[in-house]
Scaffold this motif. Structure first.
Motif, mmCIF file in Angstrom:
data_model
loop_
_atom_site.group_PDB
_atom_site.id
_atom_site.type_symbol
_atom_site.label_atom_id
_atom_site.label_comp_id
_atom_site.label_asym_id
_atom_site.label_seq_id
_atom_site.Cartn_x
_atom_site.Cartn_y
_atom_site.Cartn_z
ATOM 1 N N ARG A 87 0.862 -1.192 0.000
ATOM 2 C CA ARG A 87 0.000 0.000 0.000
ATOM 3 C C ARG A 87 0.892 1.233 0.000
ATOM 4 N N PRO A 88 0.400 2.315 -0.601
ATOM 5 C CA PRO A 88 1.212 3.540 -0.638
ATOM 6 C C PRO A 88 1.398 4.118 0.770
ATOM 7 N N ILE A 89 2.513 4.790 0.947
ATOM 8 C CA ILE A 89 2.818 5.453 2.217
ATOM 9 C C ILE A 89 2.683 6.949 1.987
ATOM 10 N N ALA A 90 1.764 7.567 2.698
ATOM 11 C CA ALA A 90 1.436 8.979 2.491
ATOM 12 C C ALA A 90 2.491 9.912 3.088
ATOM 13 N N ARG A 118 0.975 2.910 10.876
ATOM 14 C CA ARG A 118 -0.175 2.706 11.768
ATOM 15 C C ARG A 118 -0.441 1.225 12.030
ATOM 16 N N GLY A 119 0.624 0.451 12.201
ATOM 17 C CA GLY A 119 0.505 -0.964 12.524
ATOM 18 C C GLY A 119 0.199 -1.873 11.346
ATOM 19 N N GLU A 120 0.044 -1.321 10.152
ATOM 20 C CA GLU A 120 -0.250 -2.134 8.967
ATOM 21 C C GLU A 120 0.979 -2.211 8.067
ATOM 22 N N LEU A 121 1.248 -3.407 7.546
ATOM 23 C CA LEU A 121 2.380 -3.614 6.653
ATOM 24 C C LEU A 121 2.141 -2.876 5.340
ATOM 25 N N ALA A 122 3.086 -2.005 4.974
ATOM 26 C CA ALA A 122 2.969 -1.227 3.736
ATOM 27 C C ALA A 122 3.914 -1.745 2.655
#
Length: 166
Positions: A87-90, A118-122
């Motif tokens: 997922r993209p990292i903002a 935020r605890g989610e693998l990016a």
């Protein structure tokens, strides 16, 4: 933030945890995504690799081997890297990078860097690294003081894919 500035900050922050972990531990560090790291609003793809490299510097500090590498006149070189984007990292996100030594053989050390927001693998970055002194490759055991019986399947399959692409 530029790579050099990030490495300097990581060095001083990593000194606080100097020699606080074993080579087999997972070591975590944090980064903020700044406008220097992003395109319009997300982290640029090449910055994932820079974060992984800085996380390796932090890892060597926290396992207490960074100064041993420097005193020997050696350095480390990433010879292969693979990124899996999830997922993209903002922009302005706080990124946690967990670094783990997956395997080491006579020539290379294999690391896994997991980037979380935020605890989610990016993203996940696999790195094949060599310790070099001049033109000579030094065994990772020289600095990491940890041996591995056999490579995990993930490392073996990645190494086979690297060899096939040559």
């Amino acid at each position: 933030m530029s790579g050099l500035l990030r490495n300097i900050l990581a060095f001083f922050i990593g000194l606080r945890g100097h020699a606080s972990h074993a080579a087999t531990d997972t070591v975590a560090t944090w980064f903020w995504v700044t406008p220097f790291d992003s395109g319009v609003r997300v982290l640029k793809s090449d910055k994932y690799l820079q974060y992984a490299e800085t996380a390796q510097l932090d890892y060597l500090l926290k396992i207490g081997r960074f100064f041993t590498v420097l005193r020997s006149g050696a350095g480390f070189v990433n010879v292969a890297q693979q990124v899996r984007f999830l997922r993209p990292i903002a922009l302005f996100s706080r990124v946690r990078v967990e670094t783990r030594l997956m395997h080491a053989d006579d020539k290379c050390a294999y690391f896994c860097h997991r980037l979380q927001v935020r605890g989610e693998l990016a993203a996940e970055v696999l790195v094949k690294m060599k310790f070099k002194k001049g033109g000579r490759t030094l065994a990772p055991a020289t600095f990491l003081a940890h041996g591995f019986a056999s490579a995990p399947e993930r490392v073996s399959s990645w190494e086979a894919a690297l060899q096939a692409s040559v």
